[in-house]
Design a protein around this motif. Structure first.
Motif, short mmCIF file in Angstrom:
data_model
loop_
_atom_site.label_atom_id
_atom_site.label_comp_id
_atom_site.label_asym_id
_atom_site.label_seq_id
_atom_site.Cartn_x
_atom_site.Cartn_y
_atom_site.Cartn_z
N ARG A 92 50.07 47.80 33.58
CA ARG A 92 49.90 48.88 34.68
C ARG A 92 48.63 49.50 34.43
N GLU A 93 48.34 49.90 33.32
CA GLU A 93 46.93 50.38 33.04
C GLU A 93 45.75 49.38 33.26
N ALA A 94 46.06 47.94 32.88
CA ALA A 94 44.98 47.02 33.05
C ALA A 94 44.65 46.88 34.72
N LEU A 95 45.70 46.73 35.29
CA LEU A 95 45.72 46.55 36.91
C LEU A 95 45.00 47.98 37.55
N SER A 96 45.29 49.16 37.20
CA SER A 96 44.69 50.26 37.49
C SER A 96 43.18 50.22 37.40
N LYS A 97 42.74 49.91 36.30
CA LYS A 97 41.35 49.73 36.18
C LYS A 97 40.67 48.76 36.98
N ILE A 98 41.30 47.73 37.45
CA ILE A 98 40.77 46.93 38.71
C ILE A 98 40.88 47.63 40.18
N THR A 99 42.04 48.20 40.30
CA THR A 99 42.25 48.71 41.57
C THR A 99 41.22 49.92 41.81
N LYS A 100 40.63 50.42 40.86
CA LYS A 100 39.80 51.50 41.16
C LYS A 100 38.36 51.17 41.71
N GLY A 101 38.43 49.85 41.77
CA GLY A 101 36.88 49.27 42.30
C GLY A 101 35.85 49.49 41.61
N GLU A 102 35.82 49.76 40.26
CA GLU A 102 34.51 49.87 39.52
C GLU A 102 33.90 48.73 39.16
N TYR A 103 34.72 47.54 39.15
CA TYR A 103 34.35 46.11 38.57
C TYR A 103 33.41 45.57 39.80
N HIS A 104 32.26 45.37 39.68
CA HIS A 104 31.44 44.61 40.86
C HIS A 104 31.83 43.34 41.06
N LEU A 105 32.58 42.68 40.23
CA LEU A 105 32.97 41.35 40.52
C LEU A 105 34.14 41.17 41.39
N ILE A 106 34.95 42.25 41.54
CA ILE A 106 36.17 42.24 42.44
C ILE A 106 35.29 42.77 43.64
N LYS A 107 35.45 41.88 44.70
CA LYS A 107 34.64 42.31 46.05
C LYS A 107 35.75 43.22 46.65
N LYS A 108 35.09 44.06 47.77
CA LYS A 108 35.84 45.15 48.22
C LYS A 108 37.12 44.69 48.97
N ASP A 109 36.93 43.36 49.66
CA ASP A 109 38.00 43.11 50.61
C ASP A 109 39.27 42.32 49.66
N THR A 110 38.92 42.07 48.44
CA THR A 110 39.94 41.70 47.54
C THR A 110 40.78 42.71 46.92
N LEU A 111 40.23 44.15 47.02
CA LEU A 111 40.82 45.32 46.33
C LEU A 111 42.26 45.44 46.90
N PRO A 112 42.53 45.48 48.11
CA PRO A 112 43.81 45.81 48.71
C PRO A 112 44.65 45.10 47.94
N PHE A 113 44.60 43.61 47.93
CA PHE A 113 45.35 42.77 47.28
C PHE A 113 45.78 43.13 45.74
N PHE A 114 44.86 43.60 45.26
CA PHE A 114 45.13 43.85 43.71
C PHE A 114 46.06 45.42 43.80
N SER A 115 45.59 46.21 44.70
CA SER A 115 46.73 47.29 44.83
C SER A 115 48.15 46.96 45.10
N ASP A 116 48.32 45.86 45.81
CA ASP A 116 49.60 45.12 46.05
C ASP A 116 50.31 44.94 44.70
N VAL A 117 49.31 43.98 44.01
CA VAL A 117 50.14 43.58 42.60
C VAL A 117 50.39 44.64 41.72
N TYR A 118 49.53 45.92 41.94
CA TYR A 118 49.77 46.74 41.03
C TYR A 118 51.07 47.75 41.48
N ASP A 119 51.19 47.67 42.85
CA ASP A 119 52.46 48.42 43.15
C ASP A 119 53.72 47.55 42.65
N HIS A 120 53.53 46.31 42.62
CA HIS A 120 54.46 45.42 42.32
C HIS A 120 54.79 45.73 40.81
N THR A 121 53.76 45.71 40.01
CA THR A 121 54.08 46.24 38.65
C THR A 121 54.70 47.57 38.22
#
Lengths: 366, 366, 366, 366, 366
Positions: free
Chosen positions: A244-273
């Motif tokens: 949960r914590e690990a994915l939360s870090k990604i969904t906050k959008g601070e990692y520049h390697l994760i593009k902005k339009d991929t973020l909603p997908f990670f939010s989705d995985v976060y929700d599942h977690t």
């Protein structure tokens, strides 16, 4: 009854053999885990929206030559015990020594960490080979600008279905290949988190079965199974919770390697977690309930046993006493000579019994 | 006694059949839920302060033609199993693939999510058809600038009363129609949250009944009912708790589609949700109390059983011994020849009994 | 023993009759509570440091005419069932529809809410009419620039002492009247929170009594009383806990209607509320302890019962057996013809008993 | 059975002899701990990437003379009871009086504190000399610009392996010596945290053994061991938990003495500390489970004992009654004269027994 | 056994006599506490690094005349029941009415509050006069620019040792007198917090003793003592816990009256308070353990009692039955006439007993 041993704790908890590392400088690469396979290999899937190239070898050099910067390069390594192989790949991609160390430590808790040019992400795949035992395998990802490294403990994974999709060619079928490496990363993490639901479902079924057992015929085996389940939930929680914590870090959008339009997908995985974690919490409550139920069930049974004993004793002890009285050998016992003495005693005995039975009926013991 | 089975866990917990999705790319639309109805239909209520138009069809095209941009357009879809219908609507309103997926997954936890031009909101309606079983139906909302989409699993809902208000014409009766789509959205969510109170009331009544049972005549059935209730509270909590977070997001006023003067209304729903959650927590405490009470009640009963046994045994065992002594066949037993031997023995026996009874009275066992 | 019924849950929990509201638009004013009184009236106390005017009427118009803007106007309304009256006052002071709704819903949790020109504040007064039952009455306040509205469910309140102070005239006695409306507001809230201590004291005394009972002579009644107390603490907590948050909002100093020099007074009330909550938590721990004690007490008693049974049975069962042996009718039983057979058997019996008693002494059962 | 005493609490908890300090001004240096060794000495390891100098003495002056500002100077002090020695070193490095006090108080909780020119850090080393007892030793560090002070309670530590690495000379072997004092600080803390895993492993093995015992043959000794383990987990938690906060302060990067490229290493230690804490939490859950299991196991056994008693009593009590009836001495008992009276009675008795056995089989007691 | 009454709750919990205050305006000074002493006096210690003046009187005027602005003036008041005295001092130092009220309310929770020119701080001193009872005394401090007021409930305090240090003259001995009033404030608070360790130590010793008792010979008295201890821990926690928050406010450095170089000293007291709280939490866990242990111990004992009963009954009931059979008076009982009938029966009886004993050995009941 001899019950099967519960899985050894030291194996499950992941704290093996730390002594081997004592005194070694950080960055010394040692494989810390069970060698689950003999084989070790590297395979590469390199694609863009146009085509896909696959390549597999036991040597890292062969594979690294095939990398091309304008495509998505997915380098998958099976078999972490081959430290030399890992080291060569690490050097090629300039991985930080601590990152390398985390890859080789198969008992790491799930986490996400950003390095200068990479994101490191590690989590567990859960396999439920038999109905009861859950097997944990660690998978680590390193996401770079145009590549994704995946490190697996052994060959065989959950990604075969997705690989088939990638391989599909023809008009309108290259959608999966038209996105960048961070999307690939998302798809693999998503596949793993989805697979947790299969474990949840099996655990749910076992809780159902145990609930029926506890209500109907709780045995020592039932208790053993409840305890086994409780343990597994403790370990499942330990495995999933840090994700949960690990994915939360990604969904906050601070990692520049994760593009902005991929973020909603990670939010989705976060929700599942979160959903998985909440379900585990619910299971925990239910299994705690089960233990309480078991205890109550035993108390109820003991109560029933006591009642039977008490009823029998309470009815027959006075009767036996009466019989004892007229078994005495006194010379002067007038009742013994009465003509209807014997039937009278029977009468008294029967009356006493009936009185007792009525008393127990009133007490609702019968 | 054979007790009715408790509802299957795997059904309640909402983790069915995730395998069907494995390997599918995100955005592949698959209905994940139980098909609760055969029918599927779309109906539109389009209104402004002046008038109201209603339209209902099985085809999405017919309905979508009727939309007019200057009015509030409430598009309600019944029957999520008709994936094609959902897909057509989704395409028309340019819904994000992940949003579409969440609509079709009826086992989603309540949440609010903002997309570029829409707010997505999903929660559960609770029906209490019989006194005991609670049925969950998922309702998802998509709020746009001048439209609100509501997706329901089956026909029939709680909104009929509100629809009647909308239909009222005449001076001073168009207040409900004079506000924008976000107000409509609020009204529907408010109606659902208000309906939770009916469930709370029924659950409260059942706790009352069980408390009386536990004090008066706890049976195995009582325990079963307490457990059933405990389970239901666990699931209710799981259903309502995330709603708090979802509504909290809206009340913070960061969503531009919710107008500033609608915010106090959402604060009001938020307050109600907190009230519902606190009541559920209180119920939980009460039901935990009930289990403790049940256990104590059983212990008390066992104690009573033990006392009866002990009193009977303690009084009659010595008496039976005395009778046994004078039932011995020794040739030289002087007492047997005494004239008043028999009455003397009776005297000793009665005296012993009385002593015992006094002892028990002192111990407050009688 | 037939124990008195515990207060009905649905009444205590405050979730009555929500159905009446279903379908009604927000702002429709319906009294949601028990009608505690037949009467309904409005009274006004209007004062400044110079003088004080009191006025009381059944009609809102009469009272509203008396308001004067340069003074502190305290408008107190008794009897919330008179919706029309409330509505007239609401219209005069331009109260928000949701505020009006909260005033009429007597089952609201304590809260503070700022509106454009008013602060709304609602909490519960606790009455402890008999020693056991606690009665809850809701009081809502609306603080404006130069007025304070107080809405009470029925006539009679805790403010009479304060009213007397306000009425005092003469040099140096106008201190209470020399401050503005927010200070009046503070004084009323302070009076209510202070009254919670009386309840705490009574509850504390009951815990004391129950502790003595549990140590000395726990009966089924004791358990019933503990449970009753536990329930009451659950409801008290539910009543007082949200007050902390409500007062915290005020003490943060963000509400412009609360002047800066009144803030320390609200901090003081806030401190008292925390103290009340902490005391409730302590009580909760103590009552949980009580239940554990009760259980242990029962176990101890059962143990004692078992010991008496075991001692009696263990001593007499062998003796009875010996007597039984010499009650057998075999033709060839040499002991029966021994001269000292009978005394010898008595000797054996007595020796056995003494051995048993020594054994029990060693085991510390005697 | 006389069980070994559990370690004295007052020793473990670390609250010894505070009276000695009463009235003393802060900064008065008193050694507050157990004197674990007679010896006390100072040793210095001073290195740069080129060479390494080691020096050891009982006098602080000798050592302090050897310090050279351009190198990393690691001053290690063994034996805190030599207050004078500590004081001299403190004066030389200008340590704050409170820092000095914390160094000498061996019962301090782990913490990190920044002073003007130093970072103070204290934590515990855990030794597991025998399999059961855990020994705690406090180590304090003071990190300055070009020096690191380490204060240990007694000679002998976990750093010998690392010292050997520092001593290695030759090309490519000076990596450990090429970094600054903060890296040295990290390496020592890392070594200590890694050593916690050895304790965790031993505790895990003991839980395994106890689980087997509880399932197979729980004795009073088992319970004693579970309690002992529970206590140790409480103290371990108390020791490790504050370390999380202390390391968290460092990883936030606010301490200027920790260079930016050393931060990832501290993040790594922080991760390990979290892992240790989570494992301790898991152990706690498992040991709580063990206690529950033990209780259930005892209940199960009691149930079994009760069943044996009930079966025996229920079968034989009626039989004994029948025998008693025909042992009565009435003159008119027709059955006694029947030819087949005796076999008939045996028949009745056997039939009764069989009926009972069938009844118990049905109840699943046999 | 008649056990001593546990301390009355209403006294401990600190909620006495709030009715006296009802209706009084805030700032009305009433002493709310138990009058612990008859005496009341004011004493002044006024010092700078040069000299020290002490003065003591029953009248506030005398003392207030002695204050000199350039020195540290420590005004200590013993006996809060002398409201007039407190009032005079309050007026002289311009204390806020709410501050005055808090000083006189001896049941206040520890807190720190900043007023315009003062810091108010209140906490409890704990005395452990006998081994069992803990006595609470409230001490309030008011820190001004060049003065510190300390209000104590009765004469006699923990500061005598510190006073002696202040009085020391001679070169190098004026260190304690060379600092400002905030340092004096720190020293007094530090002394009080240090004294908590003495209580902790005594409580720790009592836990040790109770643990031994529970393992060896738990009696009803043991349970009573555990409960008493549990209660005391609840109250200790209630007393110390808010102190953390109060000190935290000071250590944040926002109070301008606390100089920057005094802050580290307050951090140190804060650390000690955390240590005390953590130790209390540990004690709580240990005492909870104790209760569980006690329960298990009782269950174990009951089990043992049951075993003795079952063994005795199971061995002798069949034997008694056999004896009963051959005590029957049937005319045709061939065994009675057998020559070796009697020894044969004895043989059967002994064989049965041995079989039983072997059975119990196998079950590990013997």
């Amino acid at each position: 009854m001899q019950l099967p041993r519960i899985n050894r704790l030291t194996k499950l908890i992941g704290i093996k053999n730390p002594k081997a590392k004592a005194g070694m400088p950080p960055g010394t690469l040692i494989f810390m885990g069970d060698k689950l396979t003999e084989k070790s290999q590297v395979d590469l899937i390199s694609y863009n929206s146009g085509d896909i190239i696959e390549f597999c070898s036991k040597s890292s050099e062969d594979v690294l030559e095939q990398l091309s910067p304008d495509r998505v390069n997915w380098v998958n390594i099976d078999g972490l015990h081959n430290v030399k192989l890992i080291e060569e790949i690490g050097e090629h991609f300039k991985l930080h020594p601590l990152l390398m160390e985390d890859v080789l430590n198969t008992e790491h808790r799930p986490k996400a960490e950003e390095y200068e040019h990479q994101i490191f992400f590690t989590l567990k795949t859960l396999y439920n080979l038999t109905d009861v035992d859950i097997t944990y395998e660690q998978i680590s990802f390193v996401l770079g600008k145009d590549y994704l490294l995946s490190f697996q403990e052994k060959e065989g994974d959950l990604f075969e279905g997705f690989r088939d999709r990638l391989r599909q060619t023809g008009p309108g079928k290259n959608r999966a290949r038209s996105r960048s490496a961070d999307y690939l990363f998302y798809r693999l993490v998503d596949t793993i988190v989805d697979s947790y639901y299969i474990i949840l479902e099996k655990v749910g079924e076992r809780i159902d079965v145990l609930e029926d057992e506890v209500y109907d015929e709780p045995t020592k085996k039932t208790l053993h199974d409840i305890q086994q389940l409780k343990r597994e939930l403790i370990f499942l929680r330990k495995t999933v919770y840090p994700l949960r914590e690990a994915l939360s870090k990604i969904t906050k959008g601070e990692y520049h390697l994760i593009k902005k339009d991929t973020l909603p997908f990670f939010s989705d995985v976060y929700d599942h977690t979160i959903h998985v974690i909440e379900t585990l919490e619910t299971y925990r409550d239910l299994v705690t309930n089960l233990t309480d139920m078991y205890m109550t069930s035993i108390s109820n049974k003991m109560n029933e046993v006591m009642k039977v004993l008490t009823i029998m004793a309470t009815i027959f002890i006075p009767l036996t006493f009466i019989a004892g009285v007229y078994g005495m050998n006194f010379q002067h016992m007038p009742e013994l000579n009465w003509k209807y003495g014997y039937p009278a005693v029977w009468g008294i005995m029967i009356a006493t019994s009936i009185a007792m039975i009525i008393y127990f009926k009133r007490k609702k013991w019968l």
